[in-house]
Write an enzyme that holds these catalytic residues in place. Sequence first.
Site, PDB file in Angstrom:
ATOM      1  N   GLY A  75       0.830  -1.208   0.000  1.00  0.00           N
ATOM      2  CA  GLY A  75       0.000   0.000   0.000  1.00  0.00           C
ATOM      3  C   GLY A  75       0.861   1.252   0.000  1.00  0.00           C
ATOM      4  O   GLY A  75       0.667   2.174  -0.813  1.00  0.00           O
ATOM      5  N   HIS A  76       1.838   1.271   0.916  1.00  0.00           N
ATOM      6  CA  HIS A  76       2.760   2.419   0.962  1.00  0.00           C
ATOM      7  C   HIS A  76       3.512   2.564  -0.359  1.00  0.00           C
ATOM      8  O   HIS A  76       3.677   3.663  -0.884  1.00  0.00           O
ATOM      9  CB  HIS A  76       3.807   2.231   2.065  1.00  0.00           C
ATOM     10  CG  HIS A  76       3.241   2.101   3.450  1.00  0.00           C
ATOM     11  ND1 HIS A  76       3.372   0.960   4.201  1.00  0.00           N
ATOM     12  CD2 HIS A  76       2.541   2.971   4.220  1.00  0.00           C
ATOM     13  CE1 HIS A  76       2.803   1.134   5.380  1.00  0.00           C
ATOM     14  NE2 HIS A  76       2.284   2.348   5.422  1.00  0.00           N
TER      15      HIS A  76
ATOM     16  N   GLN B 121      -1.377  10.252  17.793  1.00  0.00           N
ATOM     17  CA  GLN B 121      -2.592   9.742  17.171  1.00  0.00           C
ATOM     18  C   GLN B 121      -3.017   8.387  17.745  1.00  0.00           C
ATOM     19  O   GLN B 121      -3.979   7.793  17.280  1.00  0.00           O
ATOM     20  CB  GLN B 121      -2.445   9.670  15.653  1.00  0.00           C
ATOM     21  CG  GLN B 121      -1.505   8.609  15.130  1.00  0.00           C
ATOM     22  CD  GLN B 121      -1.285   8.732  13.633  1.00  0.00           C
ATOM     23  OE1 GLN B 121      -0.697   9.694  13.146  1.00  0.00           O
ATOM     24  NE2 GLN B 121      -1.771   7.770  12.871  1.00  0.00           N
TER      25      GLN B 121
ATOM     26  N   GLN C 185      -6.707   5.487   0.072  1.00  0.00           N
ATOM     27  CA  GLN C 185      -8.152   5.393   0.289  1.00  0.00           C
ATOM     28  C   GLN C 185      -8.474   4.433   1.438  1.00  0.00           C
ATOM     29  O   GLN C 185      -9.521   4.527   2.064  1.00  0.00           O
ATOM     30  CB  GLN C 185      -8.836   4.940  -1.010  1.00  0.00           C
ATOM     31  CG  GLN C 185     -10.337   4.701  -0.925  1.00  0.00           C
ATOM     32  CD  GLN C 185     -11.102   5.952  -0.534  1.00  0.00           C
ATOM     33  OE1 GLN C 185     -10.680   7.072  -0.822  1.00  0.00           O
ATOM     34  NE2 GLN C 185     -12.233   5.752   0.141  1.00  0.00           N
TER      35      GLN C 185
ATOM     36  N   ASP D 202      -7.577   4.529   4.364  1.00  0.00           N
ATOM     37  CA  ASP D 202      -7.945   5.339   5.527  1.00  0.00           C
ATOM     38  C   ASP D 202      -8.851   6.467   5.049  1.00  0.00           C
ATOM     39  O   ASP D 202      -8.450   7.634   4.957  1.00  0.00           O
ATOM     40  CB  ASP D 202      -6.681   5.856   6.208  1.00  0.00           C
ATOM     41  CG  ASP D 202      -5.829   4.712   6.736  1.00  0.00           C
ATOM     42  OD1 ASP D 202      -6.169   4.187   7.791  1.00  0.00           O
ATOM     43  OD2 ASP D 202      -4.855   4.333   6.062  1.00  0.00           O
TER      44      ASP D 202
ATOM     45  N   GLN E 154      -9.428   9.600   7.182  1.00  0.00           N
ATOM     46  CA  GLN E 154      -8.193  10.392   7.233  1.00  0.00           C
ATOM     47  C   GLN E 154      -8.095  11.290   5.998  1.00  0.00           C
ATOM     48  O   GLN E 154      -7.715  12.467   6.106  1.00  0.00           O
ATOM     49  CB  GLN E 154      -6.994   9.449   7.311  1.00  0.00           C
ATOM     50  CG  GLN E 154      -5.652  10.112   7.174  1.00  0.00           C
ATOM     51  CD  GLN E 154      -4.521   9.169   7.539  1.00  0.00           C
ATOM     52  OE1 GLN E 154      -4.269   8.950   8.710  1.00  0.00           O
ATOM     53  NE2 GLN E 154      -3.854   8.609   6.551  1.00  0.00           N
TER      54      GLN E 154
ATOM     55  N   MET F 167      -4.117  -4.348   2.661  1.00  0.00           N
ATOM     56  CA  MET F 167      -2.782  -4.355   3.273  1.00  0.00           C
ATOM     57  C   MET F 167      -2.724  -3.333   4.399  1.00  0.00           C
ATOM     58  O   MET F 167      -3.282  -2.242   4.291  1.00  0.00           O
ATOM     59  CB  MET F 167      -1.715  -4.043   2.225  1.00  0.00           C
ATOM     60  CG  MET F 167      -1.504  -5.184   1.262  1.00  0.00           C
ATOM     61  SD  MET F 167      -0.087  -4.855   0.196  1.00  0.00           S
ATOM     62  CE  MET F 167      -0.179  -6.317  -0.844  1.00  0.00           C
TER      63      MET F 167
ATOM     64  N   ARG G 104      -0.712  -3.394  10.495  1.00  0.00           N
ATOM     65  CA  ARG G 104      -1.280  -4.146  11.621  1.00  0.00           C
ATOM     66  C   ARG G 104      -1.622  -5.589  11.252  1.00  0.00           C
ATOM     67  O   ARG G 104      -1.901  -6.396  12.141  1.00  0.00           O
ATOM     68  CB  ARG G 104      -2.519  -3.432  12.167  1.00  0.00           C
ATOM     69  CG  ARG G 104      -2.185  -2.109  12.853  1.00  0.00           C
ATOM     70  CD  ARG G 104      -3.383  -1.507  13.574  1.00  0.00           C
ATOM     71  NE  ARG G 104      -2.995  -0.431  14.467  1.00  0.00           N
ATOM     72  CZ  ARG G 104      -3.045   0.867  14.154  1.00  0.00           C
ATOM     73  NH1 ARG G 104      -3.475   1.260  12.962  1.00  0.00           N
ATOM     74  NH2 ARG G 104      -2.669   1.776  15.033  1.00  0.00           N
TER      75      ARG G 104
HETATM   76  P1  AMP Z   1       0.264   4.268   7.703  1.00  0.00           P
HETATM   77  O1  AMP Z   1       1.720   3.918   7.656  1.00  0.00           O
HETATM   78  O2  AMP Z   1      -0.606   3.123   8.090  1.00  0.00           O
HETATM   79  O3  AMP Z   1      -0.003   5.525   8.486  1.00  0.00           O
HETATM   80  O4  AMP Z   1      -0.153   4.603   6.216  1.00  0.00           O
HETATM   81  C1  AMP Z   1       0.530   5.576   5.465  1.00  0.00           C
HETATM   82  C2  AMP Z   1      -0.239   5.861   4.215  1.00  0.00           C
HETATM   83  O5  AMP Z   1      -0.377   4.654   3.449  1.00  0.00           O
HETATM   84  C3  AMP Z   1      -1.659   6.369   4.485  1.00  0.00           C
HETATM   85  O6  AMP Z   1      -1.978   7.378   3.534  1.00  0.00           O
HETATM   86  C4  AMP Z   1      -2.487   5.131   4.259  1.00  0.00           C
HETATM   87  O7  AMP Z   1      -3.813   5.407   3.879  1.00  0.00           O
HETATM   88  C5  AMP Z   1      -1.730   4.467   3.137  1.00  0.00           C
HETATM   89  N1  AMP Z   1      -2.068   3.034   3.099  1.00  0.00           N
HETATM   90  C6  AMP Z   1      -2.024   2.165   4.116  1.00  0.00           C
HETATM   91  N2  AMP Z   1      -2.464   0.944   3.724  1.00  0.00           N
HETATM   92  C7  AMP Z   1      -2.810   1.067   2.420  1.00  0.00           C
HETATM   93  C8  AMP Z   1      -3.331   0.172   1.442  1.00  0.00           C
HETATM   94  N3  AMP Z   1      -3.608  -1.104   1.722  1.00  0.00           N
HETATM   95  N4  AMP Z   1      -3.566   0.649   0.199  1.00  0.00           N
HETATM   96  C9  AMP Z   1      -3.302   1.951  -0.103  1.00  0.00           C
HETATM   97  N5  AMP Z   1      -2.797   2.833   0.771  1.00  0.00           N
HETATM   98  C10 AMP Z   1      -2.556   2.418   2.018  1.00  0.00           C
END
Ligand code: AMP
Length: 279
Positions: free
Chosen positions: A35-36, A60, A147, A149, A152, A183, A186
Amino acid sequence: MQTKILYTVQDLRRVRISLNGTLGLAPTMGALHGGHLSLISRARAECDHVGVSIFVNPTQFGPGEDFSRYPRDLDRDLRLLEPLGVDVVWVPSPEEMYPGGFQTWVAVENVSAPLEGAYRPAHFRGVATVVAKLFNAFTPARAYFGQKDAQQVVVIKRMAKDLNFPVEIVVCPTVREPDGLAMSSRNSYLSGDARRAATVLYRALGAAKNQFDAGERNAGVLRATMLATVADEPLARADYVSAAEPDTLEELDRVREGTLLSLAVRIGKVRLIDNLILR
Ligand code: AMP
């Protein structure tokens, strides 16, 4: 191009000033996954320079949440970033981000209140504050969010507009495992039966979407379908299911194209979220 790994605001400012052209920022909490990487690849394709932040933002997380056990592996993250052509990775410490005396917060009021906000009261204040600080530190032309989140994204778009941040918010599609599980860093908490049960979020969204595709427009019916799907999974408990207006996050009586379906589910102690926009 050599990726620069920076730790202080001062170093980031100095390097940022030397970069001409557009910068795309992908904020993350590390424990990087597909995702990242999709956000970063998109930024690479659309911008002259790419910045990534890796910061597990303490403000957060609520008391009793997973801040202390959140997965952290900077060496692995940097290895994953190596082939992506990232110009700058910023890895601030909590003290760098929140030095002694810190007392300024960004509160995005209405859209932070329902859904995740109802279960995680200070969560979006922490998110909005840290993202505002990241925007000021990187001064990106575009910032890339997932998307996955959904709330967010709504909160950050509202904040950028309300506070005149000169940044375009780019929303990237949710990247999923082959069985549909979105993805998430967690997901590493899940194994065996819990991992299998975690597909219930995607199954619940799919069941509601099937009803929509078959002509159902009663939002209560779609919410009930999501709840029933989650109830059928013995290891899962729903915090909420929602069929909401995508910009205000207000619950709807009738759904239509563009309606945001979302839910939060606990699999044991692991709390997962997912969503889908009806098309
Ligand atoms: P996080 O590290 O969980 O704070 O996520 C960082 C960024 O990656 C945020 O903009 C999330 O929405 C995005 N993100 C997390 N998981 C996914 C995913 N499965 N698909 C697309 N974007 C993601």
